[in-house]
Motif scaffolding. Structure first.
Motif, short mmCIF file in Angstrom:
data_model
loop_
_atom_site.label_atom_id
_atom_site.label_comp_id
_atom_site.label_asym_id
_atom_site.label_seq_id
_atom_site.Cartn_x
_atom_site.Cartn_y
_atom_site.Cartn_z
N LEU A 14 61.79 123.01 52.93
CA LEU A 14 60.76 123.71 52.75
C LEU A 14 60.17 124.11 51.36
CD1 LEU A 14 60.68 125.91 56.08
CD2 LEU A 14 58.62 124.03 55.19
N ARG A 49 51.58 128.60 51.47
CA ARG A 49 50.93 128.16 52.39
C ARG A 49 51.51 127.26 53.35
NH1 ARG A 49 47.87 127.00 47.34
NH2 ARG A 49 46.31 128.29 47.00
N GLN A 50 52.29 126.78 53.03
CA GLN A 50 53.11 126.11 54.09
C GLN A 50 53.95 126.84 55.10
OE1 GLN A 50 55.78 123.22 52.33
NE2 GLN A 50 54.54 122.33 50.65
N ASP A 75 51.31 128.08 57.32
CA ASP A 75 50.95 126.90 58.35
C ASP A 75 52.00 126.62 59.52
OD1 ASP A 75 48.53 126.22 56.74
OD2 ASP A 75 49.44 124.65 55.66
N GLU A 133 52.02 126.89 46.88
CA GLU A 133 51.97 126.01 47.90
C GLU A 133 53.08 126.07 49.02
OE1 GLU A 133 50.43 123.12 50.50
OE2 GLU A 133 49.36 123.97 48.52
N ILE A 134 54.06 126.51 48.49
CA ILE A 134 55.08 126.93 49.41
C ILE A 134 54.60 128.23 50.50
CG2 ILE A 134 57.53 128.16 49.84
CD1 ILE A 134 58.25 126.48 47.07
#
Length: 234
Positions: A121, A178-179, A182, A175-176
């Motif tokens: 991740l 956001r992941q 998600d 971005e991590i």
């Protein structure tokens, strides 16, 4: 009906009983949100995170996670990525995350699966055999995140992730975040950078001198005529 994962009511805290750091803080965090806790240095953000996690005991107020008082079950459902990294620099990336996985009682194949998932991740699987001391500041922050989420919590509190890393690396860290969101995690994102909070967060709380002086969506705060003092930063 809005589901909440955390609720704090009338939280007072101070290391010195004569001077409070947190003053009657009222805080509610919705399930599946990215809650940005904004405040300048020394505003009380990290102290509030520690109180939320049960690492510090409030002098007054109540704290509930998932509609329960703090207990071993709620603790397993919450992750923490601290500003001060709790890493061991003379062991490998893989071993660092494995040590944190063991703290959550994972063993054997399940432990290996959790460690691999966390490193994948954050984009450090290929570097898993490297001694942690050889990582860049940005990679160390990614490793810090992996250690905090190895148990795949429902909620993760992240404290000042992008301080002291190069600007070009900030977007990768965000971005991590956001992941993870998600994947279904609720994120509590502590920062003194309002631009990051505006890009990432669904909700915001503004902490000033230990007082949560505003809370809501960014849109609702902009529309609130009583929030004039914050218009320059929102």
């Amino acid at each position: 009906m809005v589901r909440t994962v955390f609720r704090g009511e009338s939280i007072n805290f101070g290391y010195d009983h004569k001077q409070l750091i947190l003053k009657k803080v009222e805080l509610m965090i919705e399930d599946q949100s990215i809650y940005g806790l904004y405040g300048a240095a020394s505003s009380g953000k990290t102290t509030l995170a520690k109180v939320m996690l049960g690492l510090e005991k409030p002098e007054q107020g109540t704290i509930t996670w998932f509609n329960e008082r703090l207990n071993s079950s709620t603790n397993r459902r919450v992750g923490y990525v601290p500003q001060q990294k709790a890493l061991i620099y003379d062991v490998s990336v893989y071993e660092n995350v494995m040590l944190f996985g063991k703290l959550y009682q994972y063993r054997g194949e399940r432990l290996k699966q959790q460690v691999e998932q966390a490193l994948q991740l954050v984009g450090l699987w290929e570097e898993r055999k490297l001694v942690s001391a050889k990582l860049s500041d940005e990679q160390l922050q990614r490793l810090n995140i992996a250690c905090g989420i190895v148990h795949m919590p429902d909620v993760v509190i992240m404290d000042s992730l992008t301080e002291h890393i190069e600007k070009k690396a900030v977007s990768f860290i965000m971005e991590i975040v956001r992941q993870l969101h998600d994947l279904g995690m609720t994120i509590v994102y502590l920062s003194q950078n309002m631009e990051e909070i505006k890009q990432l967060c669904t909700h915001i709380g503004i902490l000033k001198d230990g007082i949560l002086s505003a809370e809501g969506t960014i849109e609702s705060l902009i529309d609130d005529k009583e929030m004039n003092e914050y218009r320059d930063i929102l």
